[in-house]
Design a protein around this motif. Structure first.
Motif, PDB file in Angstrom:
ATOM      1  N   ASN A 264       0.853  -1.193   0.000  1.00 48.60           N
ATOM      2  CA  ASN A 264       0.000   0.000   0.000  1.00 48.60           C
ATOM      3  C   ASN A 264       0.886   1.239   0.000  1.00 48.60           C
ATOM      4  N   LEU A 265       0.857   1.987  -1.094  1.00 45.83           N
ATOM      5  CA  LEU A 265       1.718   3.162  -1.224  1.00 45.83           C
ATOM      6  C   LEU A 265       1.191   4.396  -0.499  1.00 45.83           C
ATOM      7  N   ALA A 266      -0.058   4.353  -0.026  1.00 43.07           N
ATOM      8  CA  ALA A 266      -0.674   5.552   0.552  1.00 43.07           C
ATOM      9  C   ALA A 266       0.173   6.183   1.662  1.00 43.07           C
ATOM     10  N   PRO A 267       0.639   5.414   2.660  1.00 46.31           N
ATOM     11  CA  PRO A 267       1.427   6.048   3.719  1.00 46.31           C
ATOM     12  C   PRO A 267       2.712   6.699   3.204  1.00 46.31           C
ATOM     13  N   ILE A 268       3.306   6.123   2.164  1.00 47.17           N
ATOM     14  CA  ILE A 268       4.524   6.702   1.593  1.00 47.17           C
ATOM     15  C   ILE A 268       4.192   8.001   0.860  1.00 47.17           C
ATOM     16  N   ALA A 269       3.065   8.013   0.144  1.00 44.93           N
ATOM     17  CA  ALA A 269       2.647   9.235  -0.549  1.00 44.93           C
ATOM     18  C   ALA A 269       2.366  10.358   0.444  1.00 44.93           C
ATOM     19  N   LEU A 270       1.789  10.017   1.596  1.00 45.13           N
ATOM     20  CA  LEU A 270       1.523  11.020   2.628  1.00 45.13           C
ATOM     21  C   LEU A 270       2.832  11.492   3.266  1.00 45.13           C
ATOM     22  N   GLN A 271       3.741  10.567   3.452  1.00 42.24           N
ATOM     23  CA  GLN A 271       5.031  10.934   4.046  1.00 42.24           C
ATOM     24  C   GLN A 271       5.797  11.893   3.132  1.00 42.24           C
ATOM     25  N   TRP A 272       5.689  11.679   1.825  1.00 41.47           N
ATOM     26  CA  TRP A 272       6.334  12.598   0.869  1.00 41.47           C
ATOM     27  C   TRP A 272       5.789  14.003   1.069  1.00 41.47           C
ATOM     28  N   ILE A 273       4.474  14.148   1.225  1.00 41.36           N
ATOM     29  CA  ILE A 273       3.868  15.461   1.435  1.00 41.36           C
ATOM     30  C   ILE A 273       4.377  16.100   2.720  1.00 41.36           C
ATOM     31  N   LEU A 274       4.450  15.319   3.783  1.00 43.73           N
ATOM     32  CA  LEU A 274       4.864  15.849   5.083  1.00 43.73           C
ATOM     33  C   LEU A 274       6.341  16.232   5.129  1.00 43.73           C
ATOM     34  N   SER A 275       7.093  15.875   4.094  1.00 40.17           N
ATOM     35  CA  SER A 275       8.499  16.292   4.048  1.00 40.17           C
ATOM     36  C   SER A 275       8.625  17.794   3.790  1.00 40.17           C
ATOM     37  N   PHE A 276       7.509  18.452   3.439  1.00 44.39           N
ATOM     38  CA  PHE A 276       7.493  19.901   3.222  1.00 44.39           C
ATOM     39  C   PHE A 276       7.071  20.577   4.522  1.00 44.39           C
ATOM     40  N   ASN A 277       7.977  21.329   5.127  1.00 42.26           N
ATOM     41  CA  ASN A 277       7.702  21.950   6.424  1.00 42.26           C
ATOM     42  C   ASN A 277       6.634  23.035   6.350  1.00 42.26           C
ATOM     43  N   GLU A 278       6.392  23.599   5.169  1.00 40.02           N
ATOM     44  CA  GLU A 278       5.406  24.670   5.041  1.00 40.02           C
ATOM     45  C   GLU A 278       3.974  24.178   5.251  1.00 40.02           C
ATOM     46  N   ILE A 279       3.774  22.881   5.113  1.00 41.13           N
ATOM     47  CA  ILE A 279       2.429  22.304   5.204  1.00 41.13           C
ATOM     48  C   ILE A 279       2.009  22.167   6.657  1.00 41.13           C
ATOM     49  N   SER A 280       0.736  22.496   6.935  1.00 41.00           N
ATOM     50  CA  SER A 280       0.195  22.344   8.284  1.00 41.00           C
ATOM     51  C   SER A 280      -0.398  20.959   8.491  1.00 41.00           C
ATOM     52  N   CYS A 281      -1.195  20.497   7.533  1.00 42.84           N
ATOM     53  CA  CYS A 281      -1.800  19.170   7.685  1.00 42.84           C
ATOM     54  C   CYS A 281      -2.284  18.651   6.350  1.00 42.84           C
ATOM     55  N   ILE A 282      -2.576  17.372   6.334  1.00 37.78           N
ATOM     56  CA  ILE A 282      -3.142  16.683   5.178  1.00 37.78           C
ATOM     57  C   ILE A 282      -4.524  16.192   5.576  1.00 37.78           C
ATOM     58  N   ILE A 283      -5.491  16.257   4.657  1.00 39.37           N
ATOM     59  CA  ILE A 283      -6.839  15.791   4.980  1.00 39.37           C
ATOM     60  C   ILE A 283      -7.279  14.655   4.043  1.00 39.37           C
ATOM     61  N   PRO A 284      -6.634  13.488   4.146  1.00 43.62           N
ATOM     62  CA  PRO A 284      -7.113  12.360   3.345  1.00 43.62           C
ATOM     63  C   PRO A 284      -8.508  11.952   3.785  1.00 43.62           C
TER      64      PRO A 284
END
Length: 328
Positions: A264-284
């Motif tokens: 399941n690639l989903a957690p890896i795809a989310l982790q890629w997003i969280l590598s950007f410090n400017e982001i506050s949160c993700i809403i899957p």
């Protein structure tokens, strides 16, 4: 769970939150109140303290479920909803302060809350972002104690950059994922300068980045992944991030080669997003408890190495960038 500050709101929110477009049932399959309640409470039980909904989701039923869950919990749960998409036809002229005020008050009644933590304009036409009277309305609503903060949900980087010119805009919700990278250029830098909270939506490109779809995957005829691939009903960029489905599958197969041991690639795809410090949160989103847990399993993974991130970005450069990078 890890937490980050949501821009000027100063809310300390979970890095992975919960989007409720399809909560309580898969897209097109109808709403199940009990299932929605279970999904929302599973997320909260696992550290999620920020929930995003909208008045149009299941014609208000999503807001009712979110409000009920928040009222039943002792924890401080931050909630965001949206307004504007009930306007039909959805055009600039339909956006009037009186109408938007009524939508906000309707949302408060449905959720049985005194105030909305964050109200967001829901992907309005681009012209709306150039109308000061629309943004001034929300100052009045804040003075009346009906909202605590204003945000916007956008389709295009242009809209995001215009929105943050307004002092009362605290957050921007925008599509950002491995297949939609343009926001990380100019917009992220400008948002950081102005202490704007960035909420990432469509983080899995409508499920493409889970790696679970194939050319044989069938979608329900009421599912936007079936009927909106060319933007027939709303912005094309909402569905598979605007990418041709077969091309997306090719790119996902290349990513799978980078993680051969992963099902399941989903957690890896989310982790890629969280590598950007400017982001506050993700809403899957989630249409089951298992999907909630899957999304949160991101925190169980070892951190992505710079080499892995570079390899993932190379897939974007080769397969995706020339097709969609300039469009949104």
């Amino acid at each position: 769970m890890n937490y980050r500050k949501l821009g000027k709101t100063n809310f300390n929110i979970s890095e992975i939150a919960l989007g409720t477009w399809q909560v309580g049932g898969k897209w097109g399959s109808g709403f199940n109140e009990k299932k929605a309640e279970t999904i929302i409470n599973t997320a909260i039980d696992n550290g999620v303290n920020f929930i995003d909904t909208a008045d149009v989701y299941e014609n208000g039923l999503s807001e009712i479920a979110v409000g009920k869950a928040i009222r039943s919990r002792s924890e401080r749960i931050y909630m965001a909803t949206k307004c504007g998409r009930f306007i039909n036809p959805h055009v600039n002229e339909g956006y009037q302060p009186k109408i938007l005020r009524q939508y906000v008050e309707n949302s408060l009644r449905r959720m049985q809350l005194d105030a909305v933590d964050l109200i967001q304009l829901h992907c309005p036409p681009t012209e709306v972002f150039y109308r000061t009277e629309i943004f001034e309305l929300f100052d009045k609503l804040k003075q009346e104690g009906k909202i605590l903060n204003l945000g916007v949900s956008v389709e295009k980087v242009e809209e995001a950059l215009k929105a943050i010119e307004y002092e009362n805009v605290s957050t921007v919700q925008i599509i950002f994922n491995l297949f939609r990278q343009r926001p990380s250029e100019l917009f992220f830098k400008e948002a950081q300068k102005k202490d704007i909270g960035i909420i990432v939506r469509v983080p899995l490109a409508s499920g493409l980045l889970t790696g679970k779809f194939t050319s044989e995957t069938a979608f329900h005829n009421q599912d936007h992944r079936f009927f909106n691939r060319e933007g027939a009903s709303f912005d094309k960029g909402e569905t598979f991030s605007g990418i041709n489905y077969d091309l997306g599958l090719q790119a996902v197969n290349e990513i799978k080669k980078l993680f051969p041991e992963v099902q399941n690639l989903a957690p890896i795809a989310l982790q890629w997003i969280l590598s950007f410090n400017e982001i506050s949160c993700i809403i899957p989103g989630a249409s089951s408890e298992n999907q909630v847990i899957s999304n949160l399993s991101t925190f169980d993974l070892p951190e992505l190495t710079p080499e892995k991130i570079a390899a993932m970005n190379a897939v974007y450069e080769q397969y995706i960038k020339k097709e969609v990078h300039h469009l949104w």
